[in-house]
Design a protein around this motif. Structure first.
Motif, PDB file in Angstrom:
ATOM      1  N   LEU A 118       0.862  -1.188   0.000  1.00 45.19           N
ATOM      2  CA  LEU A 118       0.000   0.000   0.000  1.00 45.19           C
ATOM      3  C   LEU A 118       0.890   1.227   0.000  1.00 45.19           C
ATOM      4  O   LEU A 118       1.292   1.726   1.051  1.00 45.19           O
ATOM      5  CB  LEU A 118      -0.891  -0.005   1.247  1.00 45.19           C
ATOM      6  N   GLY A 150       2.090  -0.526   4.560  1.00 42.71           N
ATOM      7  CA  GLY A 150       1.796   0.819   4.069  1.00 42.71           C
ATOM      8  C   GLY A 150       2.245   1.823   5.121  1.00 42.71           C
ATOM      9  O   GLY A 150       2.774   1.437   6.180  1.00 42.71           O
ATOM     10  N   PRO A 176      -6.117   0.950  -1.963  1.00 46.19           N
ATOM     11  CA  PRO A 176      -6.071  -0.105  -0.950  1.00 46.19           C
ATOM     12  C   PRO A 176      -7.312  -0.983  -0.962  1.00 46.19           C
ATOM     13  O   PRO A 176      -7.214  -2.204  -0.884  1.00 46.19           O
ATOM     14  CB  PRO A 176      -5.975   0.676   0.358  1.00 46.19           C
TER      15      PRO A 176
END
Length: 572
Positions: free
Chosen positions: A476, A530, A511
């Motif tokens: 991400l 992420g 995402p």
RNA sequence: CGGGAUGUGGCCUAGCCCGGUUCAAGGCGUCUGCCUUGGGAGCAGAAGAUCGGGGGUUCAAAUCCCUCCAUCCCGACCA
């Protein structure tokens, strides 16, 4: 594997034609593409899972001393004529002509081909027992396909065939295969139970089916939770209690327009269990067969068909009955045309003073008793077992459930070896027919059953043993954030180097998009990385369908290896 | 083979009953550019459809009629 480069496509909306959970998820996840009814193309993600299942099957077949062979898909009709099946099997056998006009067929099963091989290779008892198996495409021109991969026309089947000198040896080996099958399904993460089953067109003496218990299954299973009795409803038995009382004199009564069991029972105010129900059938030669059973029970047509060894058995129409001067609605055993076959269910033997039709419009007869009032040479169990009937073994209540048949095992005996002259010389030099067993598993159906049994409506979590990818790494980040991307790339390399199958979602996508695809890809271990996870102290780890657990980056690889090992251990 | 349902760009869906000025539409996906990265983003532009096929009715058909085909569900059948 980088997802950005993978040959793969997911679909957001449920395809119009799919109703079954497994069908919907397999289409949406880009596992399969339908080409025609019951004919599919399999995409790489499906092939990975199928290959893993096949590997498990091979290991277990090798462990029971099997040898892998490969038998032909297309065969000359003459081979199948040797056993009579070219003529006997219906339209599900796809027949065609080759360029010189010779009759050919596509294999739907391979007893003929394997028996042909056996008679060539096997001469002596010293070579027995032996088993061969294959993983190969079958074609069955099913009249009705169903539920995506649940019931298809073209499919890969593992079929195995064993050869023995005696029934005792076959029995022993059959049990070994039974255990191997239990291993295969357990290791594939599918809970399947074995039930006693009908032998069907395969012929032979005994058979078991392995069933994945699922509401969407097309078979009905009868189970006893007390003693463990398990059977397909097609062959299931039940204990029927005795209804005997003192015999009363026979009596004809007027029952105007009362034709059904319910109507007559109500009219005469007798229990339906005091009624004698007659159901009329017609066989392939248009013979009428009357099946008689206690009024509260139903006829199991498969039992009846097997008992009479009939190929076709349909309910007789009013017209059929008219031709034989049978009075619809008032059929009974007393005074019926003696040339008509009557099959009597065992329930009639321990009940008496029954009410049945008088074979005369608007009349029934009371107090009919078997032996005193009629007899038949055909007495057997032809009753259909229902929820709540009594277990034939322990007498406790039976329950009914649905199942998907994922595998079966048959004791064939000498059905194929005798007609095809596959023989061996025994210790005394005497020539004997080889005794055979056969064992099948539908590989694609197994895959679909895993979803059908355990997936949610929106996501798959594959058992790790058959997962297309053991681990999915969900990145991400955007391009500018090269720090996170670098960490993700390093982690991907680490895991790949550790010989773990990893799918790395490195696509430029939101995402939500990635998480939803991950739910369809179904890796049992997922790692998300992420900015947010880094801020929280590392990566997020998802094991099966659990909540995310934060894991420091330095420990991620070890954690995943451990989780992976644990998941494999569960399915040992 | 019997019963039921459905066919509209790659996918989903509206329109059909009541034919014509929303009649070929919307969303998703795809392509280009910009922008964006924690739960199927945003903006701008673009490509992409014999309305399942054929026949008929009509001035006019995605829409009505006939016919064929395909797909799904239930039943029959089935290792």
């Amino acid at each position: 594997m980088l997802l950005s480069k993978y040959f793969f496509k997911t679909i957001k909306e449920n395809p119009r034609e799919a109703e079954f959970k497994s069908h919907i998820l397999l289409l949406r996840g880009g596992y399969i593409k339908q080409v025609s009814a019951g004919i599919f193309s399999y995409m790489p993600i499906a092939v990975r899972a199928l290959k893993k299942i096949e590997a498990i099957i091979r290991e277990e077949m090798d462990a029971v001393d099997g040898f892998e062979v490969n038998l032909p898909v297309a065969m000359p009709a003459s081979l199948w004529s040797e056993t009579g099946r070219y003529e006997a099997v219906g339209d599900e056998l796809l027949r065609f002509n080759d360029r010189v006009g010779r009759k050919m067929l596509l294999g739907m099963t391979h007893e003929e081909a394997v028996t042909d091989l056996a008679r060539f290779c096997i001469n002596s008892y010293k070579q027995l027992p032996v088993m061969v198996y294959q993983l190969q495409t079958k074609f069955r021109d099913e009249p009705r396909v169903r539920g995506g991969l649940i019931r298809v026309r073209e499919f890969v089947m593992k079929d195995a065939y064993s050869f023995h000198t005696s029934n005792e040896d076959l029995d022993k080996y059959y049990n070994r295969v039974h255990t191997a099958y239990e291993n295969i399904f357990r290791r594939s993460g599918l809970s399947a139970i074995s039930v006693a089953s009908d032998v069907g067109m395969m012929g032979g003496n005994a058979a078991h089916e392995f069933m994945a218990v699922a509401e969407s299954g097309e078979d009905t299973l009868i189970l006893c939770h007390t003693c463990g009795y398990k059977a397909n409803r097609e062959v299931a038995k039940a204990k029927r209690h005795s209804m005997s009382e003192e015999m009363k004199p026979r009596e004809e009564i007027h029952t105007p327009s009362k034709e059904t069991i319910g109507e007559v029972a109500a009219f005469l105010n007798v229990d339906e269990r005091r009624m004698l129900k007659t159901v009329a059938f017609k066989d392939e030669d248009d013979n009428i067969i009357l099946a008689m059973i206690r009024g509260d029970l139903e006829i199991n047509e498969i039992k009846l068909k097997n008992y009479l060894k009939k190929k076709i058995l349909n309910l007789a129409t009013d017209e059929d009955l008219g031709k034989k001067s049978i009075v619809k609605g008032f059929i009974g055993p007393v005074g019926i045309d003696k040339s008509i076959t009557i099959v009597v269910d065992e329930s009639i033997l321990n009940s008496n003073n029954l009410v049945a039709g008088a074979n005369k419009k608007d009349y029934h007869i009371k107090n009919i008793n078997y032996r005193r009032d009629f007899v038949s040479e055909y007495i057997t169990d032809i009753s259909l077992v229902k929820q709540g009937d009594k277990c034939p073994i322990c007498g406790d209540r039976l329950s009914v459930t649905r199942g998907i048949e994922v595998g079966n095992i048959f004791k064939l005996g000498t059905k194929y070896s005798s007609s095809m002259k596959a023989r061996f010389l025994d210790e005394s030099g005497k020539e004997k027919d080889i005794i055979m067993g056969c064992y099948g598993i539908g590989v694609g159906r197994l895959l679909a059953s895993v979803i059908e049994v355990q997936a949610s409506e929106k996501s798959i979590v594959w058992p790790i043993t058959i997962a297309p990818f053991e681990v999915e790494l969900i990145g991400l980040f955007n391009d500018k954030n090269s720090e996170i991307e670098r960490i993700a790339n390093d982690l991907y390399k680490d895991l790949t180097d550790a010989n773990i199958s990893v799918l790395y979602d490195d696509r430029k996508a939101s995402p939500g998009f990635k998480f939803n695809d991950a739910a369809l890809i179904g890796s049992p271990i997922k790692v998300a990385i992420g900015q947010k996870s880094i801020d929280n102290g590392g990566v997020e780890l998802f094991i099966k369908d659990s909540e995310a657990v934060i894991c420091p980056i330095g420990e991620t690889k070890e954690k995943i290896l451990k989780a992976r090992e644990d998941l494999f251990k569960e399915l040992k």
